[in-house]
Write a protein that holds these residues in place. Structure first.
Motif, PDB file in Angstrom:
ATOM      1  N   PHE A 247       0.787  -1.232   0.000  1.00 36.97           N
ATOM      2  CA  PHE A 247       0.000   0.000   0.000  1.00 36.97           C
ATOM      3  C   PHE A 247       0.821   1.285   0.000  1.00 36.97           C
ATOM      4  CE2 PHE A 247       0.069  -1.908   4.347  1.00 36.97           C
ATOM      5  CZ  PHE A 247       0.974  -1.039   4.930  1.00 36.97           C
ATOM      6  N   ALA A 248       2.124   1.196   0.243  1.00 36.00           N
ATOM      7  CA  ALA A 248       2.926   2.421   0.403  1.00 36.00           C
ATOM      8  C   ALA A 248       2.898   3.294  -0.840  1.00 36.00           C
ATOM      9  CB  ALA A 248       4.367   2.068   0.752  1.00 36.00           C
TER      10      ALA A 248
ATOM     11  N   MET B 270      -0.364   5.622  -0.878  1.00 38.35           N
ATOM     12  CA  MET B 270      -0.750   6.445   0.262  1.00 38.35           C
ATOM     13  C   MET B 270       0.051   7.745   0.303  1.00 38.35           C
ATOM     14  SD  MET B 270      -1.380   3.639   3.239  1.00 38.35           S
ATOM     15  CE  MET B 270      -2.493   4.786   4.068  1.00 38.35           C
TER      16      MET B 270
ATOM     17  N   SER C  40       1.604   3.919  10.225  1.00 36.60           N
ATOM     18  CA  SER C  40       0.432   3.040  10.210  1.00 36.60           C
ATOM     19  C   SER C  40      -0.813   3.785  10.694  1.00 36.60           C
ATOM     20  CB  SER C  40       0.676   1.822  11.096  1.00 36.60           C
ATOM     21  OG  SER C  40       1.044   2.226  12.405  1.00 36.60           O
TER      22      SER C  40
ATOM     23  N   GLU D  41      -6.431   2.375   8.169  1.00 36.09           N
ATOM     24  CA  GLU D  41      -6.491   1.832   6.806  1.00 36.09           C
ATOM     25  C   GLU D  41      -5.412   0.776   6.593  1.00 36.09           C
ATOM     26  OE1 GLU D  41      -6.116   3.405   2.158  1.00 36.09           O
ATOM     27  OE2 GLU D  41      -6.183   4.859   3.813  1.00 36.09           O
ATOM     28  N   THR D  42      -4.188   1.049   7.039  1.00 35.04           N
ATOM     29  CA  THR D  42      -3.118   0.060   6.842  1.00 35.04           C
ATOM     30  C   THR D  42      -3.333  -1.160   7.735  1.00 35.04           C
ATOM     31  OG1 THR D  42      -1.622   1.010   8.530  1.00 35.04           O
ATOM     32  CG2 THR D  42      -1.491   1.898   6.279  1.00 35.04           C
ATOM     33  N   LYS D  43      -3.812  -0.942   8.974  1.00 27.37           N
ATOM     34  CA  LYS D  43      -3.948  -2.066   9.902  1.00 27.37           C
ATOM     35  C   LYS D  43      -5.090  -3.008   9.524  1.00 27.37           C
ATOM     36  CE  LYS D  43      -3.387   0.562  13.705  1.00 27.37           C
ATOM     37  NZ  LYS D  43      -3.167   0.908  15.128  1.00 27.37           N
TER      38      LYS D  43
ATOM     39  N   TYR E 179      -2.809  -5.012   7.184  1.00 28.54           N
ATOM     40  CA  TYR E 179      -1.467  -5.326   7.684  1.00 28.54           C
ATOM     41  C   TYR E 179      -1.437  -4.913   9.151  1.00 28.54           C
ATOM     42  CZ  TYR E 179       3.702  -5.207   7.772  1.00 28.54           C
ATOM     43  OH  TYR E 179       5.038  -5.410   8.055  1.00 28.54           O
TER      44      TYR E 179
END
Length: 290
Positions: free
Chosen positions: A94-95, A98, A119, A122-124, A127
């Motif tokens: 995702f990096a 974003m 983080s 959305e990322t958690k 991931y």
């Protein structure tokens, strides 16, 4: 002043790092995945960029230097298992999609900019780890160095891989002389291992070659049509895979340093496991010679 960092508002806020003495510059767009979109030296464009795709936020960028984190490549069915849960994670992570936050700029001994990705909910969701990732882009002369710092703020070990997907401009790929410190690669298209003698068949629709058995920490591509050479180096402590990728009739090739091959989040192959509370630093360097 030799070094400068300038900001201008285009479709996105764009940071231009330049070395006037070397006549070199890069452009960085933090909110579009922290990407470097341009690298120009003495009037020559080093990177390829599909400008039309870049204007569409819903499309992945094809060009510049997309950031791959927390995976490189894709996962089968875009899924992996952690603990007793299955998560969905898109190709390359995702990096690259974003917004990153600019935390520092400098023109002391080079032109540099530091970007941070932290983080969030959305990322958690895809991931489940608390992290802070910071990249510092440093430009001086004909060199571009990317320093990376990874901080695990979770209470458990954080598995990840990181990589870059730079698109290098190449109007005539038959003029390329490729040197990669390996004697074989895994052909993702044919799912087979092939011997490597420095040559590729550019008449193929797509070349997707993963070099996993590296005997050195640098690779180079000489473009005799443009009379320049790319020299790519990486931190051998962590980077263990180089991917060469290109598409027929497109004026680019990609030479991609990865810390682990595709699907490492499932297989564990080359995967970094950062202990809770710990940090890790690594780097990748690109240099152009004429």
């Amino acid at each position: 002043m030799t070094f400068e960092v300038a900001i201008n508002q285009q479709q996105y806020k764009t940071y231009t790092l330049s070395d006037s003495y070397a006549q070199s510059l890069i452009e960085v767009v933090p909110e579009r995945g922290g990407i470097i979109t341009k690298w120009r030296i003495q009037g020559q464009e080093i990177f390829y960029l599909d400008n039309e795709r870049f204007t569409h936020p819903d499309l992945s960028v094809r060009g510049g230097v997309p950031i791959l984190f927390p995976i490189c490549g894709n996962l089968p069915d875009n899924t992996y298992t952690h603990g007793d849960r299955t998560y969905t994670l898109k190709q390359h992570g995702f990096a690259r999609e974003m917004p990153w936050l600019v935390t520092n700029q400098s023109t002391n001994d080079c032109a540099s900019i530091t970007l941070v990705l932290t983080s969030n909910d959305e990322t958690k969701a895809v991931y489940p780890f608390d992290f802070e990732v910071s990249f510092t882009y440093r430009l001086w002369g004909n060199s571009l160095v990317i320093h990376q710092n990874f901080q695990n703020n979770s209470s458990e070990s954080m598995p990840f891989s990181v990589g870059f997907h730079p698109y290098f401009a190449a109007p005539d790929k038959t003029a390329l002389q490729v040197q990669i410190p390996a004697t074989e690669f895994y052909d993702q298209k044919t799912q087979s291992t092939q011997a490597f003698n420095g040559e590729f068949d550019y008449s193929r629709d797509e070349i997707d070659a993963a070099f996993k058995q590296l005997s050195g920490e640098s690779a180079s591509v000489k473009d005799t049509s443009r009379q320049l050479q790319l020299n790519l180096e990486w931190n051998n402590d962590y980077y263990n895979t180089v991917v060469f990728w290109t598409v027929k009739d497109k004026d680019f090739y990609c030479l991609e340093p990865w810390t682990a091959p595709r699907n490492a989040l499932n297989t564990g192959d080359g995967l970094i496991a950062l202990p809770p509370g710990d940090s890790l630093q690594t780097w990748v360097s690109m240099n152009i010679t004429f």
